[in-house]
Write a protein that holds these residues in place. Structure first.
Motif, PDB file in Angstrom:
ATOM      1  N   ILE A  13      10.353   8.055   9.518  1.00 19.02           N
ATOM      2  CA  ILE A  13      10.982   6.988   8.432  1.00 19.02           C
ATOM      3  C   ILE A  13      10.078   7.361   7.086  1.00 19.02           C
ATOM      4  O   ILE A  13       8.841   7.160   7.246  1.00 19.02           O
ATOM      5  CB  ILE A  13      10.989   5.640   9.071  1.00 19.02           C
ATOM      6  CG1 ILE A  13      11.890   5.606  10.099  1.00 19.02           C
ATOM      7  CG2 ILE A  13      11.455   4.678   7.935  1.00 19.02           C
ATOM      8  CD1 ILE A  13      11.838   4.378  10.852  1.00 19.02           C
ATOM      9  N   VAL A  14      10.530   7.917   6.404  1.00 25.59           N
ATOM     10  CA  VAL A  14       9.923   8.052   4.945  1.00 25.59           C
ATOM     11  C   VAL A  14      10.372   7.085   3.717  1.00 25.59           C
ATOM     12  O   VAL A  14      11.523   7.372   3.454  1.00 25.59           O
ATOM     13  CB  VAL A  14      10.019   9.434   4.222  1.00 25.59           C
ATOM     14  CG1 VAL A  14       9.086   9.846   3.269  1.00 25.59           C
ATOM     15  CG2 VAL A  14       9.631  10.555   5.531  1.00 25.59           C
ATOM     16  N   THR A  15       9.625   6.359   3.322  1.00 23.41           N
ATOM     17  CA  THR A  15       9.828   5.615   2.105  1.00 23.41           C
ATOM     18  C   THR A  15       9.510   5.937   0.946  1.00 23.41           C
ATOM     19  O   THR A  15       8.790   7.050   0.807  1.00 23.41           O
ATOM     20  CB  THR A  15       9.144   4.046   2.061  1.00 23.41           C
ATOM     21  OG1 THR A  15       7.661   4.410   1.735  1.00 23.41           O
ATOM     22  CG2 THR A  15       9.428   3.281   3.462  1.00 23.41           C
ATOM     23  N   GLY A  16      10.345   5.978  -0.177  1.00 24.23           N
ATOM     24  CA  GLY A  16      10.292   6.760  -1.275  1.00 24.23           C
ATOM     25  C   GLY A  16      10.719   7.972  -1.172  1.00 24.23           C
ATOM     26  O   GLY A  16      10.029   9.160  -1.751  1.00 24.23           O
ATOM     27  N   CYS A  17      11.619   8.570  -0.530  1.00 24.37           N
ATOM     28  CA  CYS A  17      11.996   9.756  -0.503  1.00 24.37           C
ATOM     29  C   CYS A  17      12.987  10.292  -1.513  1.00 24.37           C
ATOM     30  O   CYS A  17      13.291  11.362  -1.461  1.00 24.37           O
ATOM     31  CB  CYS A  17      13.263   9.811   0.674  1.00 24.37           C
ATOM     32  SG  CYS A  17      14.650   8.538   0.624  1.00 24.37           S
ATOM     33  N   SER A  18      13.219   9.508  -2.593  1.00 25.06           N
ATOM     34  CA  SER A  18      13.947  10.075  -3.579  1.00 25.06           C
ATOM     35  C   SER A  18      13.330  10.808  -4.907  1.00 25.06           C
ATOM     36  O   SER A  18      14.017  11.395  -5.578  1.00 25.06           O
ATOM     37  CB  SER A  18      14.672   8.788  -4.292  1.00 25.06           C
ATOM     38  OG  SER A  18      13.857   7.895  -5.018  1.00 25.06           O
ATOM     39  N   SER A  19      12.010  10.699  -4.652  1.00 21.30           N
ATOM     40  CA  SER A  19      11.387  11.728  -5.700  1.00 21.30           C
ATOM     41  C   SER A  19       9.769  12.100  -5.463  1.00 21.30           C
ATOM     42  O   SER A  19       9.226  11.384  -4.285  1.00 21.30           O
ATOM     43  CB  SER A  19      11.419  10.977  -7.272  1.00 21.30           C
ATOM     44  OG  SER A  19      10.391   9.753  -6.936  1.00 21.30           O
ATOM     45  N   GLY A  20       9.345  12.923  -6.353  1.00 24.44           N
ATOM     46  CA  GLY A  20       7.766  13.134  -6.006  1.00 24.44           C
ATOM     47  C   GLY A  20       7.339  13.704  -4.332  1.00 24.44           C
ATOM     48  O   GLY A  20       7.996  14.400  -3.923  1.00 24.44           O
ATOM     49  N   ILE A  21       6.298  13.015  -4.052  1.00 22.66           N
ATOM     50  CA  ILE A  21       5.850  13.235  -2.612  1.00 22.66           C
ATOM     51  C   ILE A  21       6.640  12.794  -1.656  1.00 22.66           C
ATOM     52  O   ILE A  21       6.953  13.821  -0.534  1.00 22.66           O
ATOM     53  CB  ILE A  21       4.228  12.667  -2.662  1.00 22.66           C
ATOM     54  CG1 ILE A  21       3.300  12.835  -3.453  1.00 22.66           C
ATOM     55  CG2 ILE A  21       3.645  12.859  -1.323  1.00 22.66           C
ATOM     56  CD1 ILE A  21       2.054  12.085  -3.716  1.00 22.66           C
ATOM     57  N   GLY A  22       7.299  11.951  -1.626  1.00 17.96           N
ATOM     58  CA  GLY A  22       8.256  11.645  -0.447  1.00 17.96           C
ATOM     59  C   GLY A  22       9.451  12.585  -0.481  1.00 17.96           C
ATOM     60  O   GLY A  22      10.039  12.866   0.463  1.00 17.96           O
ATOM     61  N   LEU A  23       9.931  12.972  -1.710  1.00 11.94           N
ATOM     62  CA  LEU A  23      10.948  13.834  -1.570  1.00 11.94           C
ATOM     63  C   LEU A  23      10.537  15.317  -1.067  1.00 11.94           C
ATOM     64  O   LEU A  23      11.305  15.893  -0.171  1.00 11.94           O
ATOM     65  CB  LEU A  23      11.515  14.337  -2.694  1.00 11.94           C
ATOM     66  CG  LEU A  23      12.827  15.212  -3.120  1.00 11.94           C
ATOM     67  CD1 LEU A  23      14.134  14.635  -2.382  1.00 11.94           C
ATOM     68  CD2 LEU A  23      13.355  15.226  -4.385  1.00 11.94           C
ATOM     69  N   ALA A  24       9.559  15.883  -1.480  1.00  9.25           N
ATOM     70  CA  ALA A  24       9.016  16.995  -0.950  1.00  9.25           C
ATOM     71  C   ALA A  24       8.753  16.846   0.601  1.00  9.25           C
ATOM     72  O   ALA A  24       8.867  17.730   1.183  1.00  9.25           O
ATOM     73  CB  ALA A  24       7.635  17.252  -1.890  1.00  9.25           C
ATOM     74  N   LEU A  25       8.027  15.819   0.953  1.00 11.02           N
ATOM     75  CA  LEU A  25       7.843  15.526   2.450  1.00 11.02           C
ATOM     76  C   LEU A  25       8.914  15.544   3.308  1.00 11.02           C
ATOM     77  O   LEU A  25       9.328  16.148   4.175  1.00 11.02           O
ATOM     78  CB  LEU A  25       6.974  14.291   2.676  1.00 11.02           C
ATOM     79  CG  LEU A  25       6.481  14.112   3.995  1.00 11.02           C
ATOM     80  CD1 LEU A  25       5.722  15.178   4.654  1.00 11.02           C
ATOM     81  CD2 LEU A  25       5.844  12.694   4.157  1.00 11.02           C
ATOM     82  N   THR A  26      10.200  14.797   2.751  1.00  9.82           N
ATOM     83  CA  THR A  26      11.283  14.670   3.491  1.00  9.82           C
ATOM     84  C   THR A  26      12.038  15.955   3.596  1.00  9.82           C
ATOM     85  O   THR A  26      12.273  16.520   4.725  1.00  9.82           O
ATOM     86  CB  THR A  26      12.518  13.833   2.792  1.00  9.82           C
ATOM     87  OG1 THR A  26      11.610  12.365   2.591  1.00  9.82           O
ATOM     88  CG2 THR A  26      13.536  13.699   3.238  1.00  9.82           C
ATOM     89  N   ARG A  27      12.027  16.934   2.561  1.00  5.52           N
ATOM     90  CA  ARG A  27      12.329  18.356   2.753  1.00  5.52           C
ATOM     91  C   ARG A  27      11.779  19.053   3.694  1.00  5.52           C
ATOM     92  O   ARG A  27      12.367  19.608   4.558  1.00  5.52           O
ATOM     93  CB  ARG A  27      12.475  18.951   1.266  1.00  5.52           C
ATOM     94  CG  ARG A  27      13.469  18.464   0.293  1.00  5.52           C
ATOM     95  CD  ARG A  27      13.509  19.511  -0.937  1.00  5.52           C
ATOM     96  NE  ARG A  27      14.365  18.901  -1.968  1.00  5.52           N
ATOM     97  CZ  ARG A  27      14.351  18.795  -2.942  1.00  5.52           C
ATOM     98  NH1 ARG A  27      12.998  18.908  -3.556  1.00  5.52           N
ATOM     99  NH2 ARG A  27      15.353  18.330  -3.719  1.00  5.52           N
ATOM    100  N   GLU A  28      10.334  18.992   3.528  1.00  4.16           N
ATOM    101  CA  GLU A  28       9.703  19.637   4.721  1.00  4.16           C
ATOM    102  C   GLU A  28       9.896  19.354   6.149  1.00  4.16           C
ATOM    103  O   GLU A  28       9.878  20.142   6.957  1.00  4.16           O
ATOM    104  CB  GLU A  28       8.058  19.658   4.221  1.00  4.16           C
ATOM    105  CG  GLU A  28       7.189  20.543   4.667  1.00  4.16           C
ATOM    106  CD  GLU A  28       7.525  22.128   4.856  1.00  4.16           C
ATOM    107  OE1 GLU A  28       8.115  22.430   3.591  1.00  4.16           O
ATOM    108  OE2 GLU A  28       7.291  22.669   5.910  1.00  4.16           O
ATOM    109  N   MET A  29       9.945  18.037   6.302  1.00  4.24           N
ATOM    110  CA  MET A  29      10.115  17.505   7.537  1.00  4.24           C
ATOM    111  C   MET A  29      11.357  17.994   8.301  1.00  4.24           C
ATOM    112  O   MET A  29      11.488  18.338   9.297  1.00  4.24           O
ATOM    113  CB  MET A  29       9.975  16.131   7.703  1.00  4.24           C
ATOM    114  CG  MET A  29       8.673  15.513   7.471  1.00  4.24           C
ATOM    115  SD  MET A  29       8.188  13.590   7.489  1.00  4.24           S
ATOM    116  CE  MET A  29       7.253  13.834   9.180  1.00  4.24           C
ATOM    117  N   LEU A  30      12.498  18.091   7.278  1.00  3.03           N
ATOM    118  CA  LEU A  30      13.841  18.358   7.915  1.00  3.03           C
ATOM    119  C   LEU A  30      13.507  19.755   8.144  1.00  3.03           C
ATOM    120  O   LEU A  30      14.269  20.303   9.391  1.00  3.03           O
ATOM    121  CB  LEU A  30      14.885  18.031   6.717  1.00  3.03           C
ATOM    122  CG  LEU A  30      15.157  16.559   6.510  1.00  3.03           C
ATOM    123  CD1 LEU A  30      16.081  16.490   5.163  1.00  3.03           C
ATOM    124  CD2 LEU A  30      15.821  16.196   7.770  1.00  3.03           C
ATOM    125  N   SER A  31      13.132  20.632   7.437  1.00  5.10           N
ATOM    126  CA  SER A  31      12.946  22.007   7.635  1.00  5.10           C
ATOM    127  C   SER A  31      12.143  22.201   8.880  1.00  5.10           C
ATOM    128  O   SER A  31      12.285  23.379   9.673  1.00  5.10           O
ATOM    129  CB  SER A  31      12.292  22.720   6.559  1.00  5.10           C
ATOM    130  OG  SER A  31      12.629  22.735   5.372  1.00  5.10           O
TER     131      SER A  31
END
Ligand SMILES: NC(=O)c1ccc[n+]([C@@H]2O[C@H](COP(=O)([O-])OP(=O)(O)OC[C@H]3O[C@@H](n4cnc5c(N)ncnc54)[C@H](OP(=O)(O)O)[C@@H]3O)[C@@H](O)[C@H]2O)c1
Length: 247
Positions: free
Chosen positions: A7-25
């Motif tokens: 569960i990643v809060t602040g997924c829409s930009s910056g660090i949260g967006l980069a982390l969300t993409r990486e976790m999905l990969s």
């Protein structure tokens, strides 16, 4: 393979967006939380449009959307990444507006503590739990004009330490449940833009932020997420760990 849920809060930009993409990969299922959409199309990605300052909406979402995911016994592990935050009023503490400060604490401190607490009580003991609180150098050191933000981050840091203690007292080993307070350093995101654009007359630390940018000291978000992913994926030896990117 049993699912890994983040569960990643602040997924829409910056660090949260980069982390969300990486976790999905990397094969994680991700529930992202923010007010704006992350714009990610992926079978393992779900997003929740939520203002974390709205405590009633947060409570509802926790009961309806988040608890059923946390309670799944088939998860191999669950990571809560408390990343969403705002920088605050960028004024001196003598100009504090109480309503604004309350909202800042709601997003930067209350929501993360609440989400971590929900996870600690709902994730089954057979499922590994990793809680990540994104911290800041401002949680340790004062900067003129950042006092409100510093206070929210310092409070979150100590709440994370307390959470780790409570997990230990509940008999969970650090491999079962652990907390990570991570300072990403200076990162090229919207938050830094806000700091640079502030009026130095009311935000005396503005030139320092301008200087970070001009000297090319800002890291891209993709560069700072490795330690977060490593913590979520690994088995920490301590129930509370903290580190700063690059140190
Ligand atoms: N950038 C740096 O140099 C730096 C340094 C130290 C620490 N940090 C920390 O790093 C974390 C990520 O920040 P960032 O630099 O990546 O900044 P950012 O690009 O501004 O991202 C902030 C994220 O938080 C979300 N957010 C803000 N208010 C919200 C609210 N009321 N409800 C729900 N979501 C909300 C935003 O989403 P929406 O606007 O879509 O809601 C956005 O996705 C923060 O905890 C920050 O304190 C950053």
């Amino acid at each position: 393979m049993r699912p890994r849920l983040a569960i990643v809060t602040g997924c829409s930009s910056g660090i949260g967006l980069a982390l969300t993409r990486e976790m999905l990969s990397s094969g994680w299922q991700v529930l992202g939380i923010a007010r704006r959409s992350a714009g990610i199309e992926h079978d393992d990605f779900t997003e929740l449009a939520l203002d974390l300052a709205d405590s009633e909406a947060l409570r509802r979402a926790a009961a309806q959307d988040i608890a059923p995911l946390l309670q799944r016994t088939e998860n191999e592990r669950v990571a809560i990444v408390n990343n969403a935050a705002t920088i605050g009023s960028l004024t001196r503490l003598s100009d504090t507006d109480p309503a604004r400060l309350t909202r800042l604490f709601a997003v930067n401190t209350t929501a993360p503590i609440f989400l971590a607490g929900q996870a600690a009580s709902l994730v089954p003991e057979t499922v590994k739990l990793r809680i990540v609180n994104i911290s800041s150098g401002a949680a340790h050191s004062p900067f003129a004009g950042l006092g409100d933000y510093s206070a929210t981050k310092a409070a979150l840091r100590l709440a994370g330490r307390t959470q780790a203690l409570e997990l230990e007292e509940a008999g969970r080993t650090s491999a079962q449940a652990a907390v990570f307070s991570f300072e990403p350093g200076v990162v090229a995101t919207d938050m830094q833009i806000r700091a640079r654009e502030a009026d130095p007359a009311v935000f005396p630390a503005q030139p320092a932020f301008q200087d970070f940018h001009e000297r090319g000291l800002l890291h891209p978000p993709e560069a700072v997420i490795g330690e977060i992913l490593a913590f979520c994926t690994g088995d920490p030896v301590l129930s509370f760990t903290e580190s700063r990117f690059g140190s």
